[in-house]
Design a protein around this motif. Structure first.
Motif: not given
Length: 67
Positions: A59, A63, A55-56
């Motif tokens: 993300k 970004e 998930e990180k």
């Protein structure tokens, strides 16, 4: 959100930030082996720490605009 991580996009996003997977994993409090397994697809990242890493990374990809 899918737990799968696009390997090339994730590594490119890390390079854009001037970081490596090993350094990113250390900064986030994860082991390099776990992060590497998620990137390589060895870990399916359905739950636990593998899912958090996926998930990180997803993300991070969003970004930096590497979608």
């Amino acid at each position: 959100m899918s737990a799968a991580v696009d390997r090339d996009a994730a590594l490119h996003a890390l390079r854009k930030r001037g970081s490596t997977l090993k350094q990113w994993a250390k900064d986030q409090g994860y082991g390099y082996r776990n992060a590497s397994n998620v990137i390589r697809g060895t870990s399916r990242a359905h739950f636990g720490q593998g899912r958090e890493i996926a998930e990180k990374l997803n993300k991070l990809i969003e970004e930096t605009g590497n979608v």
